[in-house]
Design an enzyme around this catalytic site. Structure first.
Site, short mmCIF file in Angstrom:
data_model
loop_
_atom_site.label_atom_id
_atom_site.label_comp_id
_atom_site.label_asym_id
_atom_site.label_seq_id
_atom_site.Cartn_x
_atom_site.Cartn_y
_atom_site.Cartn_z
CD GLU A 177 98.31 24.73 43.07
OE1 GLU A 177 99.05 23.82 43.48
OE2 GLU A 177 98.74 25.82 42.61
CG HIS B 43 101.40 31.00 33.09
ND1 HIS B 43 102.43 30.12 32.96
CD2 HIS B 43 101.44 31.42 34.39
CE1 HIS B 43 103.08 30.01 34.11
NE2 HIS B 43 102.50 30.78 34.99
#
Ligand SMILES: Cc1ncc(C[n+]2csc(CCOP(=O)(O)OP(=O)(O)O)c2C)c(N)n1
Length: 668
Positions: A407, A474
């Site tokens: 990322e 999540h």
């Protein structure tokens, strides 16, 4: 090979066919930063500059690399690379003004020392965090690869910097994508006070390249001829055959980390041994031995540079100090963006949120032929939510880029693309994972325009939110981490129509935009959406219902929770405001409604403290107090991480608490 060999005290020079003029040039280019530094050290002692990171003894690397690159190729220096700036011929008064925080510098007093870039000289400076430079270099190199312009990018780091995750991510991405970039590691023995033995546990940093499938070299960083000729050859090879190369330059830091910190921890014999290898003194002696330089010329060159330094210093000292002006500061947080209205066509199609985003993204790819999308599993697989399904076939592998799980490096690469004039969209697989790229978002993308007017033309797509029983990693809705940070725009649509139009605007906007997409809405919310490309402006809330008793403010999934509640409580007459964009925020719509109804309830999916609702509440108190008939009420989720199992998640969420709080406030 015509080889003029010379064994000096410590450095063995091989003159591989270099012209005398080149040798002189190398010498002058090394002498200039040395003389500037000597002057700066005096000014530092006099308290006329704030801080100094010395590159004395490392000039051959900065100068050799800068001279090996073409002037139109990007070079990305660190805090000891004054020689890069001077070799690129930046007028000295501009550097001096930069260090004094004056307007002729590069950051208008907003950042110090070498923390700036300049497109005029194709130099992109560092942020304090060291490592992000490397991923940004990947992005610039990617732009060069996509443009097929045969340019190479060079980026610097120190031995300490190689321990950062950014280094490893950047090397990995560069190798997987075969980017035309040279990673220059200046191994100068210490990272602040930490010797290399405590920094890494391998013999050479260059050895690490093997693990990334990358070519590497070790070069004597104090030998200017070696640096220049070897880097020139490597750069030429990369131009013709794009690939990344790691170079470890062996050198030594002759002064403290910064001047105030001293060198007590460095053994004296080490210092003395390296002092004999001074790149400038040795090279000067070598040129004299070859009769390329004599005493008279040496003095003349030195006098010329000292004169230039003094003249330029005078200009910088004479320059007026910056006069603070709030408007100026606020105007430079974002690059100005003139919103272009593209009206929606009449032809509509019913779409789910997920389809509207996909549709909008595809049409933006058609609108902007250079736009690149990067993300994990987005190409053949179509992304975990299938938003980019079929994109690879339509737009090809160059523009639809599967990324390694890096990322940080990918968000940094997006910054590099922007520096090179290419827009990009980065899909975070889940918004939770932005934490692994948090530093570049809040420190690089957000601050770059304010610091030196370099925008970050990037959209980060953020699939977020709870209600899907996915647990603490999540399910988060983490918009408040970013609305806090000046320089970022934050958009959070609740409907397919808005999502499509706002995404088009996010991509048109040259600033960094975080685009939140609620996963629970992806396939549950449908709406008629115009089939063609259209835009919706930022900073305009949508008033979904008009009423007189109360104002309900929400965004994202919470908008639907509020609407569902009102369906049950059909006798309540409420204004329902869907914020749609959180930064910029439509305060006008909020205040107008609050002044009309006199009661405001804010429903937020995130936990309470430090969330958007808190700031909205404060704004309402400060701006609408006299019109309010009750305290502003915030309804938010429990102050815990988000749990996995349904019954715990249901308890956590603010959704089911809203109705009761709404009724209580109406009764106040
Ligand atoms: C992320 C981060 N951690 C810590 C620091 C503080 N810091 C600044 S420079 C430095 C040492 C860097 O060492 P190295 O990369 O070897 O470069 P050198 O200063 O030796 O040239 C440290 C610890 C920082 N700037 N950024």
């Amino acid at each position: 090979m015509s080889v003029a060999m010379s064994v000096m005290n410590e450095i063995m020079y091989e003159n591989s066919n270099l012209e005398e003029s080149t040798l002189r040039h190398l010498y002058k280019n090394m002498l200039k930063p040395r003389l500037i530094e000597e002057k700066m050290l005096i000014l530092l002692r006099q308290g006329k500059i704030s801080k100094w990171f010395s590159g004395i003894g490392q000039e051959a690397i900065s100068v050799g690399v800068a001279m090996a690159l073409h002037d139109d190729e990007y070079i990305m220096p660190m805090h000891r690379n004054l020689g890069v700036f001077t070799t690129r011929q930046i007028p000295l008064y501009r550097l001096f003004s930069q260090w004094q925080g004056k307007a002729n510098g590069f950051t208008k007093g907003r950042d110090r020392s070498f923390h700036f870039g300049t497109q005029e000289f194709n130099i992109i400076g560092m942020i304090s965090h060291l490592g992000p430079q490397l991923g940004v270099a990947d992005g610039i190199a990617l732009a060069n690869l996509l443009k097929n312009n045969k340019q190479v990018t060079a980026v610097f780091t120190g031995d300490g910097g190689t321990s950062e995750g950014d280094f490893h991510e950047a090397l990995n991405v560069a190798s997987v994508w075969q980017l035309p970039v040279i990673f220059c590691v200046e191994n100068n023995g210490y990272g602040l006070s930490t010797p290399t033995a405590e920094q890494y546990n391998c013999e050479h940093i260059a050895d690490r390249a093997l693990g990334y499938g990358m070519e590497s070299h070790i070069i004597d960083g104090n030998n200017i001829i070696d640096v220049f000729t070897k880097v020139s050859a490597i750069a030429e090879d990369i131009r013709n055959n794009p690939h990344p190369v790691l170079i470890e330059f062996k050198t030594f830091r002759m002064r403290g980390h910064e001047e105030a910190s001293g060198t007590k921890y460095v053994p004296q014999d080490l210092m003395e041994a390296w002092a004999k290898k001074d790149p400038l003194v040795n090279f000067q002696a070598y040129l004299k031995e070859l009769n390329i330089l004599d005493e008279k010329q040496e003095v003349a060159i030195k006098e010329g540079i000292v004169h230039e330094i003094n003249e330029n210093l005078k200009m910088a000292f004479d320059e007026k100090a910056i006069i603070p002006d709030e408007t100026n500061e606020l105007n430079d947080v974002y690059k100005s963006f003139v919103y272009q209205e593209v009206a929606p066509n009449k032809k509509m199609k019913e779409l789910r949120l997920v389809d509207a985003i996909s549709d909008g993204l595809k049409q933006s790819m058609e609108q902007h032929p250079e736009l690149v999308i990067m993300g994990q599993d987005i190409a053949e697989y179509g992304g975990v939510f299938k938003i980019t399904d079929g994109f690879l076939e339509q737009f090809g592998k160059n523009r639809i880029r599967n990324t390694p799980i890096c990322e940080s490096a990918i968000i940094e690469a997006a910054m590099g693309l922007s520096i090179a004039g290419i827009k990009s969209v980065v899909e975070l697989q889940f918004s939770d994972f932005v934490t692994s790229g948090f530093n570049p978002v809040v420190n690089y993308l957000a601050k770059s325009y304010y610091r030196w007017n370099q925008n970050a033309d990037i959209v980060l797509r953020m699939p977020c939110g709870a209600g899907v029983a996915a647990g603490p990693f999540h399910s988060q809705t983490n918009e408040a981490w970013f609305t806090k940070t000046p320089g970022l725009k934050v958009v959070y649509p609740a409907f397919p129509y808005d999502a499509k139009g706002l995404l088009a605007t996010a991509i048109n906007d040259p600033n960094p935009v975080l685009f939140f997409e609620h996963k629970a809405l992806y396939r549950s919310i449908r709406q008629e959406v115009p089939t063609d490309y259209f835009t919706i402006p930022f900073g305009k809330a949508s008033v979904l219902k008009e009423g007189s008793d109360i104002t309900i403010i929400a965004y994202g999934a919470a908008v639907h929770w509020a609407l569902n509640t009102l369906e049950k409580q059909s006798n309540i007459s409420a204004d329902v405001i869907d914020l749609r964009s959180l930064q910029p925020l439509d305060t006008e719509t909020i205040y107008t409604s609050a002044k009309k109804t006199g009661k405001v309830i804010i429903l937020q999916e995130d936990s309470l403290f430090g969330g958007i609702a808190s700031d909205l509440s404060a704004l309402l108190m400060e701006n609408c107090f006299e019109f309010l008939d009750a305290p502003v009420k915030r309804v938010a989720s429990l102050e815990t991480p988000i749990p996995f199992i349904n019954q715990l998640e249901d308890q956590y969420l603010s959704r089911d608490k809203f109705e009761n709080e709404l009724l209580k406030l109406l009764d106040y």
